[in-house]
Design an enzyme around this catalytic site. Structure first.
Site, short mmCIF file in Angstrom:
data_model
loop_
_atom_site.label_atom_id
_atom_site.label_comp_id
_atom_site.label_asym_id
_atom_site.label_seq_id
_atom_site.Cartn_x
_atom_site.Cartn_y
_atom_site.Cartn_z
N THR A 1 3.80 17.61 -21.61
CA THR A 1 5.07 18.06 -21.03
C THR A 1 5.08 19.54 -20.69
O THR A 1 6.04 20.02 -20.09
CB THR A 1 6.23 17.78 -22.01
OG1 THR A 1 5.92 18.41 -23.25
CG2 THR A 1 6.42 16.29 -22.22
N GLN B 1 -0.35 10.96 -31.45
CA GLN B 1 0.70 11.58 -32.26
C GLN B 1 0.18 11.95 -33.67
O GLN B 1 -0.95 12.34 -33.78
CB GLN B 1 1.95 10.68 -32.35
CG GLN B 1 2.66 10.50 -31.01
CD GLN B 1 1.97 9.54 -30.07
OE1 GLN B 1 1.64 8.42 -30.44
NE2 GLN B 1 1.71 9.95 -28.86
N LYS C 1 -7.18 15.86 -32.04
CA LYS C 1 -7.78 14.52 -32.16
C LYS C 1 -8.76 14.25 -31.04
O LYS C 1 -9.79 13.61 -31.23
CB LYS C 1 -6.67 13.46 -32.16
CG LYS C 1 -5.71 13.59 -33.32
CD LYS C 1 -4.57 12.59 -33.23
CE LYS C 1 -3.61 12.88 -32.11
NZ LYS C 1 -2.80 14.09 -32.28
N ASP D 1 -10.42 29.32 -36.22
CA ASP D 1 -10.66 30.58 -35.47
C ASP D 1 -9.36 31.28 -35.07
O ASP D 1 -9.33 32.50 -34.94
CB ASP D 1 -11.51 30.27 -34.22
CG ASP D 1 -10.90 29.18 -33.36
OD1 ASP D 1 -10.74 28.05 -33.86
OD2 ASP D 1 -10.55 29.44 -32.19
N GLY E 1 1.15 15.89 -34.65
CA GLY E 1 0.46 15.72 -33.38
C GLY E 1 -0.22 16.99 -32.91
O GLY E 1 -0.03 18.07 -33.49
N ASP E 2 -1.08 16.86 -31.90
CA ASP E 2 -1.78 18.00 -31.28
C ASP E 2 -2.68 18.74 -32.26
O ASP E 2 -2.88 19.95 -32.15
CB ASP E 2 -0.77 18.98 -30.65
CG ASP E 2 0.10 18.30 -29.63
OD1 ASP E 2 -0.40 17.40 -28.93
OD2 ASP E 2 1.29 18.65 -29.53
N ALA F 1 0.92 10.87 -25.47
CA ALA F 1 -0.19 11.63 -26.02
C ALA F 1 -0.81 12.52 -24.95
O ALA F 1 -0.77 12.21 -23.76
CB ALA F 1 -1.26 10.67 -26.56
N GLY F 2 -1.38 13.63 -25.40
CA GLY F 2 -2.16 14.50 -24.53
C GLY F 2 -3.33 14.99 -25.35
O GLY F 2 -3.14 15.79 -26.25
N HIS F 3 -4.51 14.45 -25.11
CA HIS F 3 -5.68 14.79 -25.92
C HIS F 3 -6.65 15.61 -25.06
O HIS F 3 -7.10 15.14 -24.02
CB HIS F 3 -6.37 13.53 -26.44
CG HIS F 3 -5.52 12.76 -27.41
ND1 HIS F 3 -5.98 11.66 -28.08
CD2 HIS F 3 -4.25 12.96 -27.84
CE1 HIS F 3 -5.01 11.21 -28.88
NE2 HIS F 3 -3.96 11.98 -28.73
N THR F 4 -6.96 16.81 -25.52
CA THR F 4 -7.82 17.70 -24.75
C THR F 4 -9.26 17.58 -25.24
O THR F 4 -9.51 17.62 -26.44
CB THR F 4 -7.38 19.16 -24.94
OG1 THR F 4 -5.98 19.21 -24.83
CG2 THR F 4 -8.03 20.07 -23.93
#
Ligand code: GDP
Ligand code: IMO
Ligand code: MG
Length: 427
Positions: free
Chosen positions: A300, A223, A16, A332, A12-13, A39-42
């Site tokens: 979280t 995820q 995506k 990077d 995850g992370d 989920a936490g999608h930036t």
């Protein structure tokens, strides 16, 4: 080029949200097919940063229809507050489609998630506490509440009663908690019905009709592969199928429609929550990856565990998802290391192992076998093509590609939409 799946190739992370947003302008539908607001999608667009939990990242592309598929678990209060948060920032969310068959995360599912973790103590999974596991458990136990149930009060009441019958016994007798009242839950859920009504649709029909009309549909995983309930590091996993097959069951689209499966792969590795992680670093390199990569959970706020790239995992992700491409992110972040270790195999009980062991015990004993690749010190964040990258960065990408078993078709060199090198076109 009808349907593409974009999914996490690690824990995850991986980026995506950024990858989905990049394609959002060229696709007609972006569909979440599993998971929920764990989920936490930036997504970073210009100077604006968005953190999306339940909404597909396509919501930020005006021409695109965002869809929450049947395989997603939906917390209505989170969905509504995410929608109003975006509306306040001038984002039009009116095109959203929500499957009437998606299961609802009820307040008691959230309670059960939290008390179960507390009860597990040292053995806890480190869940996001959003009620994900208990909601999928109810779905499989056939006592789940679906979005469509909000529109039939009598059925809803019967279903909440059935679900709480057993849960209240467990909550009061085992966990020493107060029982949850059926009427209160029903009242809260009914309160969401009118607000969600404009979005509710037969998303399976809509998506299949769109594919028949040659529209482009992008499935956005939550995820990642190693968090998959079947193919991940069980029991330290989430309760759904982020792997490619999950897109078919979680959206009602047949596998013959899917032409491309893109694995999002970080140039190193991170993990949130408990569970094995062979390349995890506990030294200043791990700290540096966390700091430079901004490795803190979007959902979280927990620090992410960090480690070097693991090619065994990448190969595994290629296999279980049938990956056609990789999108390598955060290259990077590795700028400045003189040498970069890459895990090419594991040593398990004195033996070299090239593939992910299926046994949990073996995986817990896996020690990384590293190959050292030469690093680079030039700033790569402005690179627009592969040839703009320093030679050693090019070699790093080529080496990862060879070890991972699928072409690296895009490379992220920064969080922004345009901080991407496109090697092969996805569409
Ligand atoms: P997701 O859950 O897979 O969507 O990933 P997250 O949004 O949780 O975490 C990825 C983080 O990396 C976010 O803060 C992104 O803005 C950032 N990010 C994505 N791609 C790149 C990249 O190529 N370089 C850098 N420096 N940051 C990136
Ligand atoms: P995105 O989509 C990283 C992890 C949790 C925990 C395990 C089970 O942003 O990549 P759950 O609440 O799902 O029952 O928790 O899964 N987890 C994630 N880790 N990224 C995520 O989502 C995650 N969603 C769940 O930390 O270890
Ligand atoms: Mg995330």
């Amino acid at each position: 080029m009808p349907a593409l799946v974009l999914l996490g190739a690690q824990w995850g992370d991986e980026g995506k949200g950024k990858a989905t947003d990049l394609l959002g302008g060229s696709v007609d539908y972006v569909v979440r097919y599993q998971g929920g607001n764990n989920a936490g999608h930036t997504v970073v667009v210009g100077d604006q940063k968005y953190a999306l939990h339940l909404l597909p990242s396509g919501i930020l592309s005006p021409g695109c229809t965002p869809v929450i598929g049947n395989g997603v678990v939906v917390d209505p209060s989170v969905l509504l507050s995410e929608l109003s948060g975006l509306n306040e920032r001038g984002v039009d969310t009116s095109k959203l489609l929500l499957s009437g068959n998606a299961h609802i995360i009820t307040p008691y599912n959230v309670t059960v998630d939290k008390v179960t973790e507390r009860f597990l103590g040292k053995r806890k999974i480190g869940t996001t506490g959003r009620g994900i596991g208990p909601t999928y458990a109810d779905k499989i136990n056939r006592v789940g509440i679906r979005v469509q149930d909000l529109y039939d009060e009598s059925i809803l009441t019967q279903k909440v009663e059935a679900a709480l019958d057993v849960k209240n016994q467990i909550l009061t007798k085992l966990y020493n908690r107060r029982a949850i009242a059926v009427d209160q839950v029903v009242e809260e859920l009914l309160g969401y019905a009118d607000k969600l009504a404009p979005y509710v649709a037969d998303t399976v029909l809509v998506l299949n009709q769109a594919l028949e009309e040659d529209k482009v549909v992008l499935f956005e995983g939550g995820q990642g592969t190693l968090l998959d309930i079947d193919h991940g590091t069980y029991p330290f996993v989430t309760s759904s199928n982020p792997t490619a097959g999950g897109a078919c069951t979680g959206a009602g689209v047949g596998p013959t429609k899917i032409s491309r499966v893109i694995g999002i792969l970080k140039a190193y590795t991170t993990r949130v929550g408990a569970g094995p992680f062979p390349t995890e670093l506990f030294d200043e390199d791990g700290e540096a990856l966390r700091r430079i990569g901004g490795e803190r959970g979007v959902t979280t706020g927990r620090d992410r565990r960090c480690g070097w790239f693991d090619a065994v995992i990448a190969r595994y992700a290629t296999r279980v998802n049938g990956l056609t491409d990789f999108f390598l992110t955060k290259l990077d972040v590795l700028t400045g290391w003189e040498q970069i270790p890459v895990c090419v195999a594991y040593e398990i009980d004195g033996k070299r192992v090239e593939e992910l062991p299926y046994s949990q015990t073996d995986f817990h004993h896996a020690k990384p076998v590293y190959e050292m690749l030469p690093g680079w010190s030039e700033d790569i964040s402005k690179a627009k093509s592969f040839s703009d990258l320093p030679k050693n960065a090019q070699s790093y990408v080529k080496a990862l590609e060879e070890m991972s078993g699928a072409p690296i078709s895009a490379i992220g060199v920064g969080p922004g939409r345009d901080e991407t090198i496109e090697v092969n076109s996805f569409l």
